[in-house]
Design an enzyme around this catalytic site. Structure first.
Site, PDB file in Angstrom:
ATOM      1  N   GLU A   1       3.359  -1.123   3.030  1.00 31.20           N
ATOM      2  CA  GLU A   1       4.143  -2.340   3.303  1.00 31.20           C
ATOM      3  C   GLU A   1       3.957  -3.246   2.094  1.00 31.20           C
ATOM      4  OE1 GLU A   1       6.143  -2.762   5.701  1.00 31.20           O
ATOM      5  OE2 GLU A   1       5.482  -1.519   7.363  1.00 31.20           O
TER       6      GLU A   1
ATOM      7  N   GLU B   1       9.218 -12.559  -6.755  1.00 37.60           N
ATOM      8  CA  GLU B   1       8.680 -12.927  -5.440  1.00 37.60           C
ATOM      9  C   GLU B   1       7.756 -14.126  -5.619  1.00 37.60           C
ATOM     10  OE1 GLU B   1       5.637 -10.434  -3.699  1.00 37.60           O
ATOM     11  OE2 GLU B   1       6.431 -10.748  -1.696  1.00 37.60           O
TER      12      GLU B   1
ATOM     13  N   LYS C   1     -10.635  -2.651   4.552  1.00 32.22           N
ATOM     14  CA  LYS C   1     -10.971  -3.355   3.298  1.00 32.22           C
ATOM     15  C   LYS C   1     -10.088  -4.599   3.238  1.00 32.22           C
ATOM     16  CE  LYS C   1     -10.342  -4.295  -0.606  1.00 32.22           C
ATOM     17  NZ  LYS C   1     -10.245  -5.729  -1.027  1.00 32.22           N
TER      18      LYS C   1
ATOM     19  N   GLY D   1       0.315  -5.093   0.885  1.00 27.69           N
ATOM     20  CA  GLY D   1      -0.018  -5.919  -0.273  1.00 27.69           C
ATOM     21  C   GLY D   1       1.117  -5.844  -1.275  1.00 27.69           C
ATOM     22  N   SER D   2       0.802  -6.088  -2.514  1.00 21.23           N
ATOM     23  CA  SER D   2       1.857  -6.172  -3.523  1.00 21.23           C
ATOM     24  C   SER D   2       2.383  -4.788  -3.916  1.00 21.23           C
ATOM     25  CB  SER D   2       1.316  -6.881  -4.766  1.00 21.23           C
ATOM     26  OG  SER D   2       0.287  -6.097  -5.325  1.00 21.23           O
ATOM     27  N   THR D   3       3.571  -4.783  -4.467  1.00 22.88           N
ATOM     28  CA  THR D   3       4.166  -3.522  -4.929  1.00 22.88           C
ATOM     29  C   THR D   3       3.325  -2.924  -6.054  1.00 22.88           C
ATOM     30  OG1 THR D   3       6.356  -4.228  -4.237  1.00 22.88           O
ATOM     31  CG2 THR D   3       6.271  -2.508  -5.907  1.00 22.88           C
ATOM     32  N   ALA D   4       2.779  -3.772  -6.928  1.00 20.94           N
ATOM     33  CA  ALA D   4       1.966  -3.248  -8.043  1.00 20.94           C
ATOM     34  C   ALA D   4       0.741  -2.505  -7.513  1.00 20.94           C
ATOM     35  CB  ALA D   4       1.540  -4.406  -8.945  1.00 20.94           C
ATOM     36  N   THR D   5       0.054  -3.078  -6.532  1.00 16.40           N
ATOM     37  CA  THR D   5      -1.124  -2.394  -5.975  1.00 16.40           C
ATOM     38  C   THR D   5      -0.701  -1.142  -5.210  1.00 16.40           C
ATOM     39  OG1 THR D   5      -2.215  -4.534  -5.788  1.00 16.40           O
ATOM     40  CG2 THR D   5      -3.216  -2.717  -4.600  1.00 16.40           C
ATOM     41  N   GLY D   6       0.426  -1.217  -4.531  1.00 17.61           N
ATOM     42  CA  GLY D   6       0.933  -0.040  -3.824  1.00 17.61           C
ATOM     43  C   GLY D   6       1.132   1.140  -4.769  1.00 17.61           C
TER      44      GLY D   6
ATOM     45  N   CYS E   1       5.521 -11.894   3.720  1.00 25.12           N
ATOM     46  CA  CYS E   1       6.239 -10.826   3.007  1.00 25.12           C
ATOM     47  C   CYS E   1       7.716 -10.836   3.349  1.00 25.12           C
ATOM     48  CB  CYS E   1       5.615  -9.485   3.345  1.00 25.12           C
ATOM     49  SG  CYS E   1       5.504  -9.210   5.105  1.00 25.12           S
TER      50      CYS E   1
HETATM   51  P1  NAD Z   1      -2.638  -7.440  -3.521  1.00 19.86           P
HETATM   52  O1  NAD Z   1      -1.840  -6.206  -3.746  1.00 19.86           O
HETATM   53  O2  NAD Z   1      -3.095  -8.213  -4.679  1.00 19.86           O
HETATM   54  O3  NAD Z   1      -3.957  -7.103  -2.689  1.00 19.86           O
HETATM   55  C1  NAD Z   1      -3.891  -6.441  -1.422  1.00 19.86           C
HETATM   56  C2  NAD Z   1      -5.187  -5.675  -1.184  1.00 19.86           C
HETATM   57  O4  NAD Z   1      -5.276  -4.583  -2.109  1.00 19.86           O
HETATM   58  C3  NAD Z   1      -6.458  -6.500  -1.384  1.00 19.86           C
HETATM   59  O5  NAD Z   1      -7.346  -6.175  -0.319  1.00 19.86           O
HETATM   60  C4  NAD Z   1      -6.982  -6.003  -2.720  1.00 19.86           C
HETATM   61  O6  NAD Z   1      -8.377  -6.110  -2.860  1.00 19.86           O
HETATM   62  C5  NAD Z   1      -6.588  -4.551  -2.678  1.00 19.86           C
HETATM   63  N1  NAD Z   1      -6.504  -3.882  -3.989  1.00 19.86           N
HETATM   64  C6  NAD Z   1      -6.281  -4.445  -5.189  1.00 19.86           C
HETATM   65  N2  NAD Z   1      -6.222  -3.495  -6.154  1.00 19.86           N
HETATM   66  C7  NAD Z   1      -6.396  -2.306  -5.539  1.00 19.86           C
HETATM   67  C8  NAD Z   1      -6.401  -0.961  -5.973  1.00 19.86           C
HETATM   68  N3  NAD Z   1      -6.221  -0.638  -7.258  1.00 19.86           N
HETATM   69  N4  NAD Z   1      -6.577   0.024  -5.057  1.00 19.86           N
HETATM   70  C9  NAD Z   1      -6.729  -0.286  -3.744  1.00 19.86           C
HETATM   71  N5  NAD Z   1      -6.741  -1.546  -3.272  1.00 19.86           N
HETATM   72  C10 NAD Z   1      -6.573  -2.547  -4.156  1.00 19.86           C
HETATM   73  O7  NAD Z   1      -1.735  -8.325  -2.530  1.00 19.86           O
HETATM   74  P2  NAD Z   1      -2.018  -9.814  -2.004  1.00 19.86           P
HETATM   75  O8  NAD Z   1      -1.794 -10.756  -3.153  1.00 19.86           O
HETATM   76  O9  NAD Z   1      -3.294  -9.857  -1.248  1.00 19.86           O
HETATM   77  O10 NAD Z   1      -0.848 -10.003  -0.926  1.00 19.86           O
HETATM   78  C11 NAD Z   1       0.410 -10.525  -1.229  1.00 19.86           C
HETATM   79  C12 NAD Z   1       1.416  -9.395  -1.369  1.00 19.86           C
HETATM   80  O11 NAD Z   1       1.436  -8.635  -0.171  1.00 19.86           O
HETATM   81  C13 NAD Z   1       2.833  -9.884  -1.551  1.00 19.86           C
HETATM   82  O12 NAD Z   1       3.474  -9.105  -2.530  1.00 19.86           O
HETATM   83  C14 NAD Z   1       3.472  -9.635  -0.177  1.00 19.86           C
HETATM   84  O13 NAD Z   1       4.862  -9.468  -0.194  1.00 19.86           O
HETATM   85  C15 NAD Z   1       2.771  -8.408   0.251  1.00 19.86           C
HETATM   86  N6  NAD Z   1       2.828  -8.266   1.711  1.00 19.86           N
HETATM   87  C16 NAD Z   1       3.641  -7.303   2.237  1.00 19.86           C
HETATM   88  C17 NAD Z   1       3.746  -7.179   3.625  1.00 19.86           C
HETATM   89  C18 NAD Z   1       4.648  -6.155   4.248  1.00 19.86           C
HETATM   90  O14 NAD Z   1       4.572  -5.944   5.455  1.00 19.86           O
HETATM   91  N7  NAD Z   1       5.502  -5.490   3.493  1.00 19.86           N
HETATM   92  C19 NAD Z   1       2.996  -8.019   4.452  1.00 19.86           C
HETATM   93  C20 NAD Z   1       2.178  -8.990   3.861  1.00 19.86           C
HETATM   94  C21 NAD Z   1       2.088  -9.086   2.486  1.00 19.86           C
END
Ligand code: NAD
Length: 469
Positions: free
Chosen positions: A243, A375, A170, A221-226, A277
């Site tokens: 991550e 961030e 996804k 992705g972001s900590t909030a989505t994690g 990141c």
């Molecule tokens: P994001 O969390 O907004 O989105 C990431 C993905 O999650 C997208 O595909 C999105 O559609 C999906 N998503 C959104 N809500 C969801 C939910 N409720 N359930 C499941 N999936 C959902 O992040 P972003 O803005 O795309 O990326 C930037 C962030 O990613 C930054 O915080 C960055 O630090 C982090 N990041 C971390 C690493 C790492 O290795 N730690 C690497 C790259 C980016």
């Protein structure tokens, strides 16, 4: 090998709803992405579940050979993939950007194929014999961000495939074309249905994270989505590799040579125009060399061309989307209003098309300023003055994230002592953000859990099974 136009045509849907993806540097249309929904996800999961047992039965050697061929396929289409990535994500072809990212895809596919993983004999004392094996999980979900869309997808799918799993990907809604094209190329070497892309929004991601037929979610992705994924995966007790966001600190010790480290500091912070990141996001510099480091960094920053990605001269690009542009603008303005000193940048050109934010260095900034504590994920670096190492270490450790960190010094032993005190998944010395497929990578604190890369990364895509007897 396909031409660029043929590659784009191959991923353009013949029917169903689509969305026009725009180049963040120019506003021009790049292509049409399918708008998949939860029903498409169901179909992809069913197909993956059907393809997975035969793939698992092939064994490690045959699966590894397929991954090596997939790496070759990526290399054959490298220039077309890099062009599409540059148009959609915005990153330039040159510098540590689009061509570098596609090269990383091939490298990580090869590493996942070649890393040895043998069963471990845990006890063998004549009475008891216990072995630890790693079995396939089944279907893995891979949810990714928009900053390194191709490379992060490979980081998620390559170990999953090597370990005998099928994958449903996804991608971020901001960069679906890059991922569709990458998987189209890789799939030339894989059985049908084993890996598919569901190009949907947050609703699709949320369903994937709770889907009963998915055994593990790889999320970047972001900590909030994690945190949302942890909650939605709870009912099915899914395995997770998370991550998440970071806000990496770098500490420059008083003995460092400002001229020698300036370029390394620059790329540690501004790789992918800061949308990385594990990029350097807060720089702590000892007061003895503070002014010299600021001057050297400003000179390096002034010499780095930013602009449209397909122009071979550029090494920095736009922000990928308006949301990120607004975050960076807000945080730099807050810093300026607080009295911090802008050494370079800080004034985006309102007439210029695209989401370009100039390379920005901010000095004499308070450690509690939002540009330091949030961030910002863009081309702005706050530089904080410190007078004692204890103070710098405490400030570096004060946040609730801990992805990477770095220490800069001519004295390796002293740098390692400081590194050991930092709360981060990786601490680099005299470099920052350099990843390597042989070396495990993952976050501390709210930057996530689980490791990627190396043998630890393979184990994370298997179910441990003990055979006792
Ligand atoms: P994001 O969390 O907004 O989105 C990431 C993905 O999650 C997208 O595909 C999105 O559609 C999906 N998503 C959104 N809500 C969801 C939910 N409720 N359930 C499941 N999936 C959902 O992040 P972003 O803005 O795309 O990326 C930037 C962030 O990613 C930054 O915080 C960055 O630090 C982090 N990041 C971390 C690493 C790492 O290795 N730690 C690497 C790259 C980016």
């Amino acid at each position: 090998m396909e031409t660029y136009d043929a590659l784009l045509a191959a991923i353009t849907p013949e029917s169903g709803p689509t969305r026009t993806i725009l180049n963040p540097a120019t506003g021009e249309a790049v292509g049409e992405a399918p708008v998949h929904g939860v029903r498409d996800l169901e179909a992809a999961v069913a197909e993956a579940a059907a393809a997975q047992p035969a793939w698992a039965a092939l064994g490690h050697d045959v699966r590894s050979a397929a991954l090596l061929r997939a790496a070759d396929a990526v290399e054959r289409s490298a220039e077309e993939l890099a062009t599409l990535l540059s148009r959609e994500q915005g990153k330039p072809l040159n510098g540590p950007n689009a061509r570098f990212e596609v090269g990383g895809c091939a490298a990580w596919l090869r590493a996942a194929a070649s890393t040895p993983l043998e069963p471990e004999t845990v006890v063998d004392d004549g009475e008891t014999r216990a072995e630890l094996h790693y079995r396939p999980i089944g279907v893995v979900g891979a949810i990714g961000p928009w900053n390194w869309p191709m490379m992060i997808t490979v980081w998620q799918i390559a170990p999953a495939l090597r370990m005998g799993n099928a994958v449903v990907v996804k991608p971020s809604e901001f960069t679906p074309l890059s991922v569709l094209a990458l998987i189209h190329v890789i799939n030339q070497e894989l059985p049908e249905g084993l890996v598919s892309v569901v190009s949907g929004g947050r609703d699709v991601g949320a369903r994937l994270a709770e889907h009963p037929a998915i055994g593990k979610v790889m999320f970047t992705g972001s900590t909030a989505t994690g945190k949302a994924i942890i909650k939605s995966s709870a009912d099915t007790v899914k395995r997770l590799t998370l991550e998440l966001g970071g806000n990496d600190a770098g500490i420059v010790l008083p003995d460092a040579d400002p001229t020698a480290i300036a370029e390394g500091l620059f790329w540690g912070a501004f790789i992918n125009t800061g949308q990385t990141c594990a990029a350097l996001k807060r720089l702590y510099v000892h007061e003895d060399i503070y002014d010299d480091v600021c001057a050297e960094l400003t000179a390096v920053a002034a010499a780095m061309p930013m602009g449209e990605g397909l122009d071979e001269n550029n090494v920095l690009g736009p922000l990928q989307n308006k949301q990120q542009f607004d975050i960076v603008s807000r945080l730099v303005e807050a810093a300026r209003e607080s009295g911090a000193r802008i050494l370079i940048g800080g004034n985006p050109d309102a007439e210029q098309p695209g989401y370009f934010y100039p390379t920005t260095l901010v000095a004499d900034i308070d450690n509690n300023n939002p540009l330091v504590t949030e961030e910002q994920f863009g081309p702005a670096l706050p530089i904080i003055r410190y007078s004692s190492i204890d103070e710098a270490v405490a400030q570096a450790n004060a946040l609730d994230v801990g992805l990477g960190a770095s220490v800069w010094s001519g004295n390796l032993a002293e740098a390692r002592n400081v590194a050991a005190r930092l709360q981060a998944g990786t601490v680099w010395i005299n470099k920052h953000g350099v990843v390597d497929p042989r070396i495990p990578f993952g976050g501390a604190k709210q930057s996530g859990y689980g490791l990627e890369f190396g043998v630890e990364g393979l184990k994370a895509l298997g179910v441990p099974q003990v055979i006792n007897g």
